[in-house]
Design an enzyme around this catalytic site. Structure first.
Site, PDB file in Angstrom:
ATOM      1  N   SER A 246     -10.539  -1.208   0.959  1.00 56.57           N
ATOM      2  CA  SER A 246      -9.173  -1.732   0.896  1.00 56.57           C
ATOM      3  C   SER A 246      -9.006  -2.898  -0.050  1.00 56.57           C
ATOM      4  CB  SER A 246      -8.717  -2.147   2.295  1.00 56.57           C
ATOM      5  OG  SER A 246      -9.556  -3.161   2.817  1.00 56.57           O
TER       6      SER A 246
ATOM      7  N   HIS B 223      -7.046   4.249   2.677  1.00 55.71           N
ATOM      8  CA  HIS B 223      -6.570   4.072   1.294  1.00 55.71           C
ATOM      9  C   HIS B 223      -6.864   5.284   0.406  1.00 55.71           C
ATOM     10  CE1 HIS B 223      -5.374  -0.096   1.925  1.00 55.71           C
ATOM     11  NE2 HIS B 223      -6.386  -0.105   2.784  1.00 55.71           N
TER      12      HIS B 223
ATOM     13  N   LYS C  49       0.317   3.732   5.038  1.00 61.60           N
ATOM     14  CA  LYS C  49       0.128   3.367   3.626  1.00 61.60           C
ATOM     15  C   LYS C  49       0.793   4.434   2.758  1.00 61.60           C
ATOM     16  CE  LYS C  49      -3.830   0.741   5.185  1.00 61.60           C
ATOM     17  NZ  LYS C  49      -3.047  -0.415   5.638  1.00 61.60           N
TER      18      LYS C  49
ATOM     19  N   GLU D  35     -15.709   3.012   4.760  1.00 56.21           N
ATOM     20  CA  GLU D  35     -14.405   3.450   4.256  1.00 56.21           C
ATOM     21  C   GLU D  35     -14.678   4.375   3.088  1.00 56.21           C
ATOM     22  OE1 GLU D  35     -11.839   0.040   3.414  1.00 56.21           O
ATOM     23  OE2 GLU D  35     -12.734  -1.010   5.104  1.00 56.21           O
TER      24      GLU D  35
ATOM     25  N   HIS E  39     -13.351  -2.684   6.896  1.00 57.12           N
ATOM     26  CA  HIS E  39     -12.143  -3.349   7.382  1.00 57.12           C
ATOM     27  C   HIS E  39     -12.356  -4.007   8.747  1.00 57.12           C
ATOM     28  CE1 HIS E  39      -7.879  -3.413   8.877  1.00 57.12           C
ATOM     29  NE2 HIS E  39      -7.681  -3.789   7.625  1.00 57.12           N
TER      30      HIS E  39
ATOM     31  N   ASN F 146       0.833  -1.212   0.000  1.00 54.29           N
ATOM     32  CA  ASN F 146       0.000   0.000   0.000  1.00 54.29           C
ATOM     33  C   ASN F 146       0.864   1.255   0.000  1.00 54.29           C
ATOM     34  OD1 ASN F 146      -2.482  -1.475   0.253  1.00 54.29           O
ATOM     35  ND2 ASN F 146      -1.918  -1.853   2.386  1.00 54.29           N
TER      36      ASN F 146
ATOM     37  N   ASP G   8     -13.334   5.922   7.242  1.00 52.09           N
ATOM     38  CA  ASP G   8     -11.945   5.459   7.281  1.00 52.09           C
ATOM     39  C   ASP G   8     -11.298   5.766   5.925  1.00 52.09           C
ATOM     40  OD1 ASP G   8      -9.595   3.981   7.102  1.00 52.09           O
ATOM     41  OD2 ASP G   8     -10.375   2.308   8.274  1.00 52.09           O
TER      42      ASP G   8
HETATM   43  C1  LIG Z   1      -9.360   0.406   5.676  1.00 51.91           C
HETATM   44  C2  LIG Z   1      -8.271   0.152   6.658  1.00 51.91           C
HETATM   45  N1  LIG Z   1      -8.367   0.700   7.875  1.00 51.91           N
HETATM   46  C3  LIG Z   1      -7.412   0.525   8.799  1.00 51.91           C
HETATM   47  C4  LIG Z   1      -6.298  -0.243   8.530  1.00 51.91           C
HETATM   48  C5  LIG Z   1      -5.275  -0.459   9.597  1.00 51.91           C
HETATM   49  O1  LIG Z   1      -4.214   0.430   9.420  1.00 51.91           O
HETATM   50  P1  LIG Z   1      -2.751   0.083   9.948  1.00 51.91           P
HETATM   51  O2  LIG Z   1      -2.168  -0.863   8.954  1.00 51.91           O
HETATM   52  O3  LIG Z   1      -2.071   1.397   9.998  1.00 51.91           O
HETATM   53  O4  LIG Z   1      -2.891  -0.554  11.295  1.00 51.91           O
HETATM   54  C6  LIG Z   1      -6.148  -0.814   7.273  1.00 51.91           C
HETATM   55  C7  LIG Z   1      -4.919  -1.584   6.945  1.00 51.91           C
HETATM   56  O5  LIG Z   1      -4.876  -2.714   6.791  1.00 51.91           O
HETATM   57  C8  LIG Z   1      -7.157  -0.630   6.312  1.00 51.91           C
HETATM   58  O6  LIG Z   1      -7.061  -1.181   5.105  1.00 51.91           O
END
Ligand SMILES: Cc1ncc(COP(=O)(O)O)c(C=O)c1O
Length: 395
Positions: free
Chosen positions: A178, A206, A236, A174, A133, A47, A203
């Site tokens: 993702s 991405h 990311k 989101e 997620h 990512n 969220d």
């Molecule tokens: C949509 C989403 N939120 C949160 C996370 C978690 O983030 P981090 O990898 O910084 O713990 C991810 C990562 O996998 C994600 O894809």
């Protein structure tokens, strides 16, 4: 998920189902070239959308923070004091996201779990997009609110659910999904939440560094003052590690007092904060990297004509259906020197296994063309075998 019986039986069952997860040992990396277990691959599985995870700018940002602040925060931020570096990063993040304040957590996962478990509680309802997620679902569960799920990006169904609910309601989505790479209809979701008085968490893990001139979809749509909680990650596009929530000062100070994933954990490592700050400064200075990313996305998608891929951005899921076909496709790519992971249930719904390709600003046109050719050839062969029954899910 419960692990029934002994661990060995669990692992054997996972392997039989073609669902065993293994860690691959990366021995070295240079940009997007990774040496994994003795072979070099071009990585199309990370990512690291803007190439900041291995870049002189972020390396120097991390080194500068390391020199000034050392290697660790020493304790939780409320215990041993809050490094000015992290406070500066939070101010930058808030300015970038157009909110009053922001709060950094040691991981994006912890930001989601910390925020949702703090803002909601028993008697509340959290309504989550079906493809949200795992960290959002885990946060919702930890809050002990009632968890409801709405079909992916289906605002009509969301509205039908909200119309029947009483009490405090939180909607969770989101902005860029993702595993599918598609975008949520944010304006419609905001309008729907406003009609029913529901609070909204988006969220942007991405979306940051990719959409809205790098500031994400919420700012891109001019919604920064109406979305209640915006989550982001430093891990990311910013090439570092950590997560954050952006919102009103009241929200942030409440979380400082009440989010257990903030209160009861050691603060983010200075090097991680320093790298993220350096990446942010660079993105505030120029959008040149983002433009390069989108040129690469366009190049990649032009070459994907014979494969139906979802979304329109750098996340490019190639759906195979069965987990076995996804593994076969990833293995075929690997034989040609390209690394992209097979994503299988429970990360994605059953029968929607896929290879997830992500394009970065630092891929070269030759790497993109090479991977696209390899993928097109392998996809035709794998899907042909899938149709003719030569690829089997293990019993
Ligand atoms: C949509 C989403 N939120 C949160 C996370 C978690 O983030 P981090 O990898 O910084 O713990 C991810 C990562 O996998 C994600 O894809």
């Amino acid at each position: 998920m419960d692990v029934e019986g002994d661990w060995e039986s669990y692992l054997t069952a996972r392997a039989r189902a073609g669902l065993l997860r293994v860690r691959r040992r990366v021995e070295a990396r240079a940009g997007m070239e990774y040496r994994i277990e003795g072979r070099t691959y071009v990585n199309f599985g990370s990512n690291d959308y803007l190439g900041f995870a291995d870049d002189p700018i972020t390396r120097e940002g991390a080194a500068e923070a390391l020199r000034e602040w050392g290697t660790g925060a020493g304790a939780a931020r409320l215990i041993s004091g809050d490094y000015a570096l992290v406070r500066e990063l939070e101010e930058m993040l808030a300015a970038w996201k157009g909110t009053e304040a922001a709060l950094v957590f040691p991981a994006g996962y912890m930001a989601n779990v910390g925020v949702l478990s703090a803002v909601a509680g028993p008697g509340d309802t959290i309504v989550v997009d079906r493809l949200a997620h795992a960290s959002l679902v885990d946060g919702a569960r930890l809050s002990r609110a009632t968890l409801r799920v709405f079909p992916h990006n289906d605002v009509e169904r969301l509205e039908a659910i909200l119309a029947r609910l009483r009490g405090r309601v939180f909607v969770v989505t989101e902005s860029v999904f993702s595993m599918d790479g598609d975008c949520a209809p944010l304006r419609e979701i905001v309008a729907c939440c406003q009609r029913y008085g529901a609070k909204l968490l988006v969220d942007e893990a991405h979306a940051l560094g990719v959409y809205g001139g790098g500031r994400g979809c919420v700012v891109g749509a001019g919604l920064e003052r109406v979305v209640d909680m915006v989550i982001g990650t430093l891990s990311k596009a910013l090439g570092s590690q950590g997560g954050f929530v952006a919102g009103t000062r009241g929200l942030i100070e409440m979380l400082v007092n009440h989010a257990r994933a903030f209160v009861y954990t050691t603060g983010i490592a200075p090097a991680a904060a320093g790298a993220a700050r350096a990446a942010l400064r660079e993105l505030m200075r120029t959008t040149e990297r983002i433009e390069r990313l989108w040129q690469n996305v366009q190049l990649w998608r032009q070459q994907m004509r014979n494969i139906a891929v979802r979304g329109a951005g750098p996340i490019c899921p190639v759906i195979t259906g069965s987990a076995a076909a996804a593994v076969a496709l990833a293995e075929s790519l690997a034989r040609d020197g390209y690394y992209a992971p097979a994503i299988r249930p429970p990360t994605v719904p059953r029968n929607e296994a896929r290879v997830r390709v992500t394009v970065s600003a630092v891929h070269t046109p030759e790497q993109i063309a090479g991977c696209a050719t390899s993928l097109s050839r392998a996809y035709a062969a794998v899907m042909n075998d899938e149709v003719h029954g030569e690829i089997h899910e293990c019993a």
